[in-house]
Design an enzyme around this catalytic site. Structure first.
Site, mmCIF file in Angstrom:
data_model
loop_
_atom_site.group_PDB
_atom_site.id
_atom_site.type_symbol
_atom_site.label_atom_id
_atom_site.label_comp_id
_atom_site.label_asym_id
_atom_site.label_seq_id
_atom_site.Cartn_x
_atom_site.Cartn_y
_atom_site.Cartn_z
ATOM 1 N N ASP A 185 0.335 5.380 1.388
ATOM 2 C CA ASP A 185 -0.567 6.227 2.180
ATOM 3 C C ASP A 185 -1.268 7.283 1.324
ATOM 4 O O ASP A 185 -0.853 7.557 0.201
ATOM 5 C CB ASP A 185 0.228 6.991 3.248
ATOM 6 N N ARG A 204 0.830 -1.199 0.000
ATOM 7 C CA ARG A 204 0.000 0.000 0.000
ATOM 8 C C ARG A 204 0.861 1.244 0.000
ATOM 9 O O ARG A 204 2.005 1.208 0.421
ATOM 10 C CB ARG A 204 -0.868 0.031 1.255
ATOM 11 N N ARG A 253 8.576 8.336 5.712
ATOM 12 C CA ARG A 253 8.239 9.707 6.100
ATOM 13 C C ARG A 253 8.718 10.018 7.514
ATOM 14 O O ARG A 253 9.119 11.150 7.816
ATOM 15 C CB ARG A 253 6.733 9.930 5.980
#
Lengths: 263, 263
Positions: A56, A54, A205
């Site tokens: 975000d 995935r 991140r």
């Protein structure tokens, strides 16, 4: 009935999407749901889409890798441009780039051995109206040496618990980072490239946000190692904005790559 | 009460806006209305905004030039970052870049002597998910020589009626084009730069669309001159998409520029 496995790469501008996967909240559009819909229209059957992983909300991809199975017979010699067909059913922010017939053992999620992410920071006094969706922006001049030395402490096989955001059931937080480098791409654009065998929720991140925090506070870069060792999320910095992050490349075993036949 | 004239440059990503100026239809947001609102919040008074000219829905700007008058006293020595103040009241797609105290004679619209527009075309087999908002896309390889020779016929003082879109009250359609050049900016990015003393409604997009039509049909580039001479909009090609067009620079008389004091 025999099915054919199709592997493809897709680029997307993640702005405005709730991420790769559907979320629980209604009224949000995921990248995967649009691609699945396009596949079902082009192949005229129910399709289940698998991806390397995935991304975000707001995160982009240059080369996300996916696969699906179809009952349709595909003949590479017929030169049917499946990418073109899919793109005509997709918004301009999602582009299918290349497709292959994949061997039966290929699985976009399970076969992936490692991934590379890239993060872009525009580093100049004024932001850019045109790059706001594509890069983070830092006003004050960044010291690339602090950033580079700090992230070198993350190269290796470690427990990255400090860099995992909350809201995931994952408990095995050990990952291997092969490479993590900062580079001036242009005089005012800094890029961070990180390759690993897997990444925790918001790990890239959180690493970028922590490196920027250390740089901003002019701390010793070894602070990164202390944060890593603490295994305490609260020691790390806040996640850097999603807009700067791109899934650059997903790697698979060479023997699987070699068995793929381009469509 | 004495007022001070302020000149500033602003960049914007025009995607999603109804253009520079408010339109009659409700529910659409213009770039100018957001800047005016930001100015009124920062200066705490009613502000009337003037710009070098309008841009269409979806068209971008690197350096749109504006002015307004304020009752507030501005002291360049005080180093108040007016751009920063304005940007904090603007979405990330609009960025005020530089501001000056301008002489009383300066008028963003009336004083402008000429303008440069730039048009970007991504020229490769697949579109880009990340550049879709920023460039037009042409699949087949473009012949830059046909494009370049065709637009050379437009350099000079001509009646550009053939390249004016409908829906404007303007009847004097004579303009002077000083320069109109095509260049490969990257191996797959073509840029068209045009400078003139003024542009009619959608004139740049109609010129680009016509050049691309001549190229696609492999016509003699002199066709551009025939279309110009015909003074018939129906002879020209359709306007190229707004996403590729940027207002690059607006020129003013040097003596006015020299009297501006940077804030």
């Amino acid at each position: 009935m025999k099915t054919t496995k199709v592997r493809f790469t897709v680029a997307y501008d993640g702005t405005g999407y709730c991420g790769w996967q559907k979320q629980k909240q209604e009224g949000q559009i995921s990248v995967a749901s649009l691609i699945e819909k396009a596949l079902e229209r082009v192949f005229n059957e129910k399709i289940t889409l698998f991806a390397s992983g995935r991304t975000d909300a707001g995160v982009h991809a240059f080369n996300q890798v996916c696969h699906f199975s179809t009952h349709r017979k595909l003949d590479p010699a017929k030169k049917w441009d499946i990418c073109w067909a899919l793109n005509s059913h997709l918004p301009s922010s999602i582009v299918v780039k290349k497709a292959w017939i994949a061997p039966e053992e290929f699985h976009a999620t399970i076969s992936a051995t490692h991934k590379t992410y890239r993060y872009f920071i525009l580093n100049r006094p004024r932001p850019s109206a045109h790059l706001a969706r594509h890069m983070d922006w830092v006003r004050k001049p960044l010291d690339i040496d602090i950033l580079q030395v700090s992230t070198q402490y993350l190269v290796g096989n470690y427990d990255f618990k400090s860099f995992q955001s909350v809201g995931t059931p994952i408990t095995d937080t050990v990952r291997e980072v092969f490479q993590a480098d900062w580079k001036w791409r242009k005089p005012d654009v800094l890029q961070f490239t990180i390759t690993g065998d897997g990444f925790l929720k918001q790990m890239v991140r959180n690493i970028v946000g922590t490196a920027l925090m250390i740089e901003r506070r002019q701390e010793n870069p070894v602070r990164m190692k202390e944060i890593l060792d603490s295994m305490d999320r609260r020691q790390a910095g806040p996640p850097a904005p999603a807009a700067g992050l791109y899934l650059l490349r997903v790697y698979y075993p060479q023997d699987l790559d070699k068995q793929c036949i381009e469509l």
